[in-house]
Every structure is written in structure tokens, then in C-alpha cells.
Design a protein around this motif. Structure first.
Motif, PDB file in Angstrom:
ATOM      1  N   TYR A 376      -3.155 -13.407  -1.312  1.00  0.00           N
ATOM      2  CA  TYR A 376      -1.834 -13.847  -0.843  1.00  0.00           C
ATOM      3  C   TYR A 376      -0.781 -13.696  -1.935  1.00  0.00           C
ATOM      4  O   TYR A 376       0.362 -13.331  -1.655  1.00  0.00           O
ATOM      5  CB  TYR A 376      -1.906 -15.290  -0.346  1.00  0.00           C
ATOM      6  N   LEU A 379       0.065 -10.083  -1.921  1.00  0.00           N
ATOM      7  CA  LEU A 379       0.823  -9.720  -0.726  1.00  0.00           C
ATOM      8  C   LEU A 379       2.281 -10.141  -0.865  1.00  0.00           C
ATOM      9  O   LEU A 379       3.198  -9.367  -0.571  1.00  0.00           O
ATOM     10  CB  LEU A 379       0.192 -10.371   0.505  1.00  0.00           C
ATOM     11  N   LEU A 395       7.516  -9.302   9.473  1.00  0.00           N
ATOM     12  CA  LEU A 395       6.379 -10.170   9.188  1.00  0.00           C
ATOM     13  C   LEU A 395       6.726 -11.625   9.470  1.00  0.00           C
ATOM     14  O   LEU A 395       5.906 -12.386  10.008  1.00  0.00           O
ATOM     15  CB  LEU A 395       5.935 -10.006   7.734  1.00  0.00           C
ATOM     16  N   SER A 430      -6.662 -10.896   4.286  1.00  0.00           N
ATOM     17  CA  SER A 430      -5.780 -12.002   4.661  1.00  0.00           C
ATOM     18  C   SER A 430      -5.397 -11.924   6.133  1.00  0.00           C
ATOM     19  O   SER A 430      -5.194 -10.840   6.686  1.00  0.00           O
ATOM     20  CB  SER A 430      -4.513 -11.985   3.803  1.00  0.00           C
ATOM     21  N   GLU A 433      -1.777 -10.417   6.704  1.00  0.00           N
ATOM     22  CA  GLU A 433      -1.580  -8.969   6.700  1.00  0.00           C
ATOM     23  C   GLU A 433      -1.877  -8.354   8.063  1.00  0.00           C
ATOM     24  O   GLU A 433      -1.148  -7.474   8.533  1.00  0.00           O
ATOM     25  CB  GLU A 433      -2.457  -8.331   5.622  1.00  0.00           C
ATOM     26  N   SER A 436       0.855  -8.911  10.542  1.00  0.00           N
ATOM     27  CA  SER A 436       2.075  -8.130  10.338  1.00  0.00           C
ATOM     28  C   SER A 436       2.022  -6.779  11.038  1.00  0.00           C
ATOM     29  O   SER A 436       3.038  -6.087  11.129  1.00  0.00           O
ATOM     30  CB  SER A 436       2.311  -7.910   8.839  1.00  0.00           C
ATOM     31  N   TYR A 476      -2.231   0.247   7.006  1.00  0.00           N
ATOM     32  CA  TYR A 476      -3.197  -0.837   6.833  1.00  0.00           C
ATOM     33  C   TYR A 476      -4.454  -0.240   6.198  1.00  0.00           C
ATOM     34  O   TYR A 476      -5.263   0.406   6.851  1.00  0.00           O
ATOM     35  CB  TYR A 476      -3.513  -1.482   8.179  1.00  0.00           C
ATOM     36  N   TYR A 507      -3.300   0.274  -3.388  1.00  0.00           N
ATOM     37  CA  TYR A 507      -3.389  -1.181  -3.582  1.00  0.00           C
ATOM     38  C   TYR A 507      -2.718  -1.591  -4.890  1.00  0.00           C
ATOM     39  O   TYR A 507      -2.016  -2.608  -4.956  1.00  0.00           O
ATOM     40  CB  TYR A 507      -4.850  -1.624  -3.597  1.00  0.00           C
ATOM     41  N   ARG A 510       0.966  -1.582  -4.605  1.00  0.00           N
ATOM     42  CA  ARG A 510       1.432  -2.707  -3.796  1.00  0.00           C
ATOM     43  C   ARG A 510       1.263  -4.048  -4.513  1.00  0.00           C
ATOM     44  O   ARG A 510       1.666  -5.087  -3.991  1.00  0.00           O
ATOM     45  CB  ARG A 510       0.661  -2.759  -2.475  1.00  0.00           C
ATOM     46  N   GLN A 512      -1.615  -5.450  -5.005  1.00  0.00           N
ATOM     47  CA  GLN A 512      -2.776  -6.131  -4.425  1.00  0.00           C
ATOM     48  C   GLN A 512      -4.006  -5.791  -5.274  1.00  0.00           C
ATOM     49  O   GLN A 512      -4.890  -5.045  -4.884  1.00  0.00           O
ATOM     50  CB  GLN A 512      -2.948  -5.704  -2.971  1.00  0.00           C
TER      51      GLN A 512
END
Length: 749
Positions: A376, A379, A395, A430, A433, A436, A476, A507, A510, A512
């Protein structure tokens, strides 16, 4: 006549490669070449039809799917694709029939989610399919999906009323068991019983919506928020306040007496329950102004301010109730709504993410909690870093819709179950995600079916479903991870590794990082000697301050170098790790562990001097390190300095004796004596140790052997001293030892 199997396989492999690259027209040509060899091969025909569909040749794709209906009579996928094509061509009823056929096959295969989805597609295209609606109603009721069940009931009432009025009434009556107080359902019953027509229910395009009756018939029932996050917290606050009226230990309030506080709380609760918000607000404000510090008052006051669109006042109160765990979830959600109304979508998103995180943390296994928290954090940071207000707003709207619906707790558990099946081992996804994603329900359905096809080794069918899901949610990344897994199962290991490398890099971009690390680690499972991946993982851990994890991977990297016969690189890697070791956890003694690895490597390379150096470093850092001292004992003779071997042993024995661990010293000496039974220095130290420990019998055993060894070695003077030590202990055969001593002394004269 059978075709050429080799040409067939080559063409099929080429088609498969072109599909991965999304080169659909070229894939069509490759499949045609394969089918020239085996025209009835169902796997090739399935891939060919899918390639034609994606290349835009719908008519040709439809013809192939029609052939597949005969070749694969139990395959629902062909019927669904044919239904999709027919729908695009405007043949809605024919398309709906194909979806109904697919639904029956899914039911036979015990795939309930796909069964429902196929039926929903059927009634979306042709809402007059009463049997499909009846089956959907049954499934919706079983799953507790009351809104959808109500929609199905209304359609069945509308369809049955002309020819089967008693059926229409009965289906409504059965639905009333699930929704006894629903006004729309009651009104429909009145229409049926009075012989008045039930109007057409709302569009089936999304199988969702509000009321179905026209304004002329009856005013729509407003959607209740009973059971929503806010309503649950509001009810909890009211219950807490009601209980506080009788709480004798309630804190003193300077501005009001205890009786006045109880009276105001009672007024506020009663007024809010009756919907008299102005009276409730006034009572809560008086309580807050008097200094009553109850989180339930702050929360309810915040909700009332929010309903009056006094968002700044609401935020101030909700932030005060946020600290109480009982109102944390509801406060975050209400704060998100306030910021959303003010147009501050970034602040709204932060609170909504916190709300969904609070919920999500209750659904995962305990050992995944920390990972989910980091997910989280990544994200939220990613959404801030991207600077995409449209994505943030989307989102926010998705989270509001999800947490504001009735039955969200059940939906959370369903979503978590699907996410866990989607997640790789050791990772956690999560809930926020997946929410969204546009059409997340359909995406998860396709993924579930793709995974089922993969389990059944139906690669092309799995690829078709997965491509559909990726088309719906191209960004995704877990979907791309499943695609990489499909590469692995089809034997394309190199393609899988490259795909996962790209996933990990995205990732990282982003923010993440836990997902990036999990992906890199999965690459190492496939390619355990990929040095670039080890290096990147180490860099990430160091950047995040996870030094222990970085050091662990340094050791694995050094092992990888050694396995590839690159000892110099392994030694360099250990040296890098040693420089980082002081930043690691002290209890893990990283420097000692690394120096031992370096010593082992030096010994394997016959580099005695460096091995000795590493062991010496260890004994300085850890004087009780038995392995290092014993290593020195064995290595010193190899460089021509045997006297230092006993010195190393003496240092270890001295350390054990000064720390009151004589038993440990005895064990070491016994092991060494067992290895070298004729060693005079070892026998001497063993005897001396047992004398110090008061073990007379053990001391005598070693002294007896020591004396014999000294005589054999011509050490007559030392043997006399040993005999005197034995005589001092008064052994059973004392006279024999005395006689031997006297003989030796006489010879020396």
C-alpha cells in the motif's frame, strides 16, 4: 493421409511466437501452414480462430469457431467467442443462444463464476430469456447478491405475467423471503395481483442500476447505505454514546455537570436516530464546546457537518476520531469523502487507501501483514509520483463505490480469495489495486478460467482468456506474470525470464518495490546463476536499508560465482559484503560468517596464508570461535610453523577456562586426542586440564599414555616428571610407577 508432423510443429511454434508478439496477421499465416498438414487439429484450429478474431477477420473466425463446435462439443470457450462475434455483427439473439450453451458447459465443468458470467452475457444480449434469468436468480440468491437477485426477479415477473401469472407471483413471493421490506418488490406484487402490467425492468447492459419502475408508476426506492462503512461506524458510535450515559467512570467535564452531559448525549442520540439532524448537531456542538472528549461524539459531529457540506469543520472533527481504533475505518472513509467533495483527490485517495488497507489487513495471513503494508505504501507513492489526476480520481471513485455498497464485507472476502489465487507464492496483492481496474470482475473471471485451462494443459485456451484479460487491464502486472508462467509451461524459459525482468522493472518505476523484489526472486528460481539479478536485488535492499537481506544475497551471489568456477569473483563478492557487514544487525555476526566463507574459499584454493589471515581476524573478533582456532591449528603446520598450532589451541583453551567453560575445553581436547592419539602436546594439555578440573581418573589415563610416548620419543627427563605427577595421584599400582621412576633416575646418573 497424415501430414508432416515436423512441419506442423514448426508452424505451430512459429504461430505461438507471433501471438506473444501480438503479430496477429502473421500468426494467421503460420496457423494456415500448420493446418495444411493436419486440418482437423483442434488446438491449431483454436489458435487460428483466435488469431483471425484479433486480426479483425470476424467472419472467418466465426466459421472456424463453428467447426470447433463439432470438434470440441464440450468446450465452452468456442461458444463464448462465437457469441462475442455474433454480437459484434448485430446478431444478438443468436449470440445469446451461444452464451447459454457455454453456460451449460461451464456448469457441467463446475466453474460457477464462468457459468454466471455466460448467463449474464446472454440476458444482456437478449433479456427475454426466462430460463437464463431463472438460473441467474437461483445463483444470485445462493451467493447473497440481493441487488442482482432483485433485478432477475423483476425480469421474470415481467416475462411471466402474460402467460404464467402464477409463476410471476410465486417468484416475487420467494424473493420476498430474502428482501421482505423492499418497496419495489411489494409494488410489483400489487401490480401482478391487480392485473396491471409490470413495466420493462431497466437495461441489462451492466446488470446493475437503481429502480426499474417509471415515475408514473411508483417513485424509485433510494439505495440505502445500511451496512456501508460509514453506516456501520455511525451505528457503532450511537451505541457507544448510549452506553456512555450509564458510565459512572466517565471523565469530568468542566463546563457541564454529569447529569447535563448525560441529558445532551441522550438528546443527540435520539435526534440523530429519528433523523432530526439539526437538534442532534446542536447537542453534539454543546458537548464538544464543554470539553467532552469522546471519539464517538467527534465522529458523529463530523458526519453531520459532512451532510451539511461544512467539509472543513467535518475534517477537523473526523481527524480527532481517527485516533480511536474503533472509528479508524469509518473516519478515513468519511475524510476521503470530504476531500473528494472539495476536489482534493490526492488527499481523498490517501484516506480511501488507508480505509481499504485497514479492511485488507484483516483478510491476509498474519505473516503477510508487513508485506501488504509495504504494498500500500508503494501504491500510494506510485500514484503520487505519476502525477495522473485522472487515474487518481478514477481510483477514488472505485473505492467509494466499493466501500459504499451494501454487503461490502462479503465482497472483500471474495475479492481476497481471488487475489490470493492470482498472487505468486510469497507475494501478496492489494485489494485497492484490483478495484482500480475497469471491469475488475470480468478480469478476475477470465484469469480464473485461464488458470483452470493452464491446470488442464490447454495452453491456447489459457492464452486466449489471458489475452482477453490483459486487453481489459493492460497495466495490471499480475496478469503479465501469469503470461510469463504460461511461457514457462510452453517451454519458452528465455521468454518467461525476459517477461519477468520487464515486469520487475515496471514495478520499480512505479515504486512498488516488494513486488519488484518478489519478481526478481522468481527469476532467480528459474535462473539461479543470473548475476545481474543478484546485483539488482542487493542494490534495492541497500537502498531500502535492509542490510541483512542484502548481505544474505551477497553470500548467495558468491556461491553462484564459485559454482561457475569463478573463485576470484566469489572472493571479490565476499570482500564487498565484508565492507557492508558493519551496517548489519550485530546479533547476526555477519563479519564472522563472511570471514569463515572467505577462509573456506582460500583453503579450497590451497591459499594457506590468506586462510590463516582470515582465521586470525576471526579469533580477534570472536575469541571463542572454536572453528577458527582449530582451523589455525591445522593450517600452521602446512606453512612450516607447527609451534604456532599449539599456541592457537592454548588461546582457545585459555578463553574457555577464564569463562568457566572447562567442560567445553575438555570436549575439544578429547576430539583432538582421538584424531592424534600419539601427540605429546595434546596428551600433556589433556592431563593438565583434567587435573585442574579435579578429574583424577581421566588425568591418570592421559598421564599414563603421555609417559609412554615420552619414553618412546627418548624424552627421559620429561617422562620422569610425568611419573612423579602420576605418583602424586597415588594410583592403584603405585609401586610399579615408583620403581620405573627410580630406574629412569638411576640411568640418568
Amino acid at each position: 493421409m497424415a501430414g508432416n508432423r515436423q512441419r506442423f510443429e514448426q508452424a505451430l511454434q512459429r504461430a505461438n511466437e507471433l501471438i506473444w508478439e501480438n503479430k496477429w496477421p502473421d500468426a494467421v499465416d503460420a496457423y494456415r501452414k500448420a493446418l495444411l498438414e493436419f486440418p482437423e487439429d483442434s488446438a491449431a484450429l483454436t489458435g487460428y480462430a483466435w488469431a483471425l478474431f484479433n486480426a479483425g477477420d470476424l467472419q472467418a473466425a466465426a466459421e472456424i469457431y463453428e467447426r470447433l463446435l463439432t470438434l470440441l462439443p464440450k468446450d465452452p470457450g468456442s461458444r463464448e467467442r462465437l457469441g462475442e462475434i455474433l454480437a459484434q455483427q448485430g446478431q444478438r439473439e443468436a449470440a445469446a443462444d451461444r452464451y447459454v450453451e457455454a453456460a451449460a458447459l461451464y456448469q457441467a465443468q463446475r466453474l460457477p463464476e464462468r457459468h454466471i458470467t455466460a448467463l449474464e452475457n446472454a440476458v444482456r444480449l437478449n433479456p427475454r430469456l426466462d430460463r437464463a434469468w431463472a438460473e441467474l436468480l437461483k445463483r444470485y440468491q445462493e451467493q447473497g447478491l440481493l441487488d442482482k437477485a432483485l433485478r432477475a426477479t423483476l425480469w421474470l415477473a415481467h416475462l411471466y405475467q402474460a402467460e404464467h401469472l402464477h409463476w410471476a407471483i410465486e417468484v416475487c413471493r420467494q424473493m420476498q423471503r430474502f428482501a421482505p421490506n423492499n418497496r419495489l418488490l411489494s409494488h410489483t406484487m400489487l401490480l401482478l395481483q391487480s392485473g396491471r402490467p409490470v413495466p420493462i425492468p431497466p437495461s441489462t447492459s451492466d446488470l446493475q442500476g437503481d429502480a426499474f419502475l417509471s415515475d408514473e408508476e411508483v417513485e424509485p426506492e433510494p439505495v440505502s447505505d445500511a451496512g456501508s462503512v460509514t453506516e456501520i461506524a455511525r451505528q457503532r458510535a450511537l451505541e457507544s454514546l448510549a452506553e456512555s450515559i450509564f458510565d459512572e467512570e466517565r471523565p469530568e467535564t468542566p463546563g457541564l455537570s454529569s447529569e447535563e452531559v448525560s441529558l445532551l448525549i441522550g438528546q443527540a442520540v435520539d435526534a440523530q436516530t429519528r433523523g432530526d439532524l439539526e437538534t442532534a448537531l446542536s447537542a453534539y456542538e454543546r458537548l464538544a464546546a464543554a470539553g467532552v472528549t469522546l471519539p464517538s461524539i467527534y465522529f458523529n459531529l463530523g458526519l453531520l457537518y459532512k451532510e451539511q457540506m461544512r467539509f472543513d469543520d467535518a475534517i477537523a472533527q473526523l481527524e480527532r476520531s481517527l485516533a480511536d481504533p474503533e472509528f479508524m475505518l469509518g473516519s478515513h472513509f468519511a475524510l476521503g469523502e470530504c476531500y473528494q467533495a472539495k476536489g482534493d483527490f490526492e488527499a481523498a485517495l490517501n484516506h480511501f487507501l488507508e480505509a481499504i488497507k485497514v479492511i485488507d489487513l484483516t483478510t491476509v495471513q498474519r505473516d503477510h501483514v508487513d508485506d501488504l503494508i509495504r504494498v500500500y505504501e508503494g501504491l500510494a507513492q506510485n500514484l503520487v509520483n505519476t502525477g495522473e489526476p485522472e487515474r487518481v480520481e478514477s481510483l477514488v471513485n472505485s473505492l467509494v463505490g466499493f466501500l459504499g455498497q451494501r454487503g461490502w464485507e462479503e465482497e472483500v472476502l471474495k475479492a481476497r480469495k481471488r487475489l490470493d489465487s492470482l498472487a505468486r507464492s510469497g507475494t501478496v496483492l492489494s485489494l485497492a489495486e484490483i478495484l482500480s481496474l475497469p471491469g475488475s470482475e470480468n478480469v478476475l473471471h477470465s484469469v480464473a478460467l485461464a488458470q483452470e485451462y493452464m491446470r488442464r494443459k490447454k495452453t491456447y485456451a489459457a492464452l486466449e482468456e489471458l489475452s482477453y484479460a490483459i486487453g481489459k487491464a493492460p497495466y495490471y502486472l499480475p496478469l503479465h506474470t501469469i503470461l510469463a508462467q504460461l511461457h514457462i509451461e510452453s517451454g519458452n524459459l528465455e521468454g518467461a525470464i525476459e517477461k519477468m525482468r520487464l515486469i520487475a522493472q515496471v514495478y520499480e518505476m512505479r515504486g512498488q518495490i516488494p513486488q519488484a523484489l518478489a519478481t526478481y526472486q522468481q527469476i532467480l528460481e528459474l535462473s539461479p546463476l543470473d548475476f545481474t539479478i543478484y546485483t539488482r536485488i542487493i542494490e534495492i535492499f541497500i537502498q531500502r536499508g535492509q542490510i541483512d537481506d542484502a548481505l544474505g544475497y551477497y553470500l548467495e551471489l558468491a556461491d553462484a560465482y564459485y559454482q561457475l568456477a569463478q573463485p576470484e569473483r566469489a572472493q571479490e563478492t565476499y570482500a564487498e559484503a565484508l565492507r557492508l557487514a558493519p551496517r548489519g544487525t550485530a546479533d547476526k555476526r555477519w563479519n564472522i560468517r563472511i570471514l569463515h566463507r572467505m577462509a573456506d574459499l582460500a583453503i579450497q584454493r590451497l591459499d594457506w596464508k590468506n586462510a590463516i589471515k582470515y582465521y586470525q581476524d576471526i579469533t580477534r573478533l570472536a575469541p571463542d570461535d572454536e572453528r577458527a582456532h582449530l582451523g589455525l591449528m591445522r593450517l600452521y603446520p602446512r606453512i612450516g610453523r607447527p609451534q604456532l598450532a599449539i599456541s592457537a589451541l592454548d588461546q582457545l583453551l585459555k578463553h574457555y577456562l577464564t569463562t568457566q567453560r572447562g567442560e567445553k575445553a575438555a570436549v575439544i581436547l578429547e576430539d583432538l586426542v582421538h584424531e592424534q592419539p600419539e601427540s605429546i602436546p595434546l596428551r600433556f594439555r589433556a592431563a593438565q586440564l583434567y587435573l585442574n578440573m579435579g578429574d583424577r581418573q581421566k588425568a591418570l589415563e592421559h598421564l599414563d599414555v603421555l609417559g609412554d610416548l615420552q619414553l618412546e620419543a627418548g624424552q627421559q627427563e620429561e617422562a620422569v616428571k610425568t611419573l612423579e605427577a602420576i605418583i602424586a595421584l597415588k594410583p592403584a599400582n603405585l609401586s610399579a610407577y615408583v620403581s620405573l621412576r627410580d630406574q629412569l633416575i638411576g640411568r640418568s646418573k
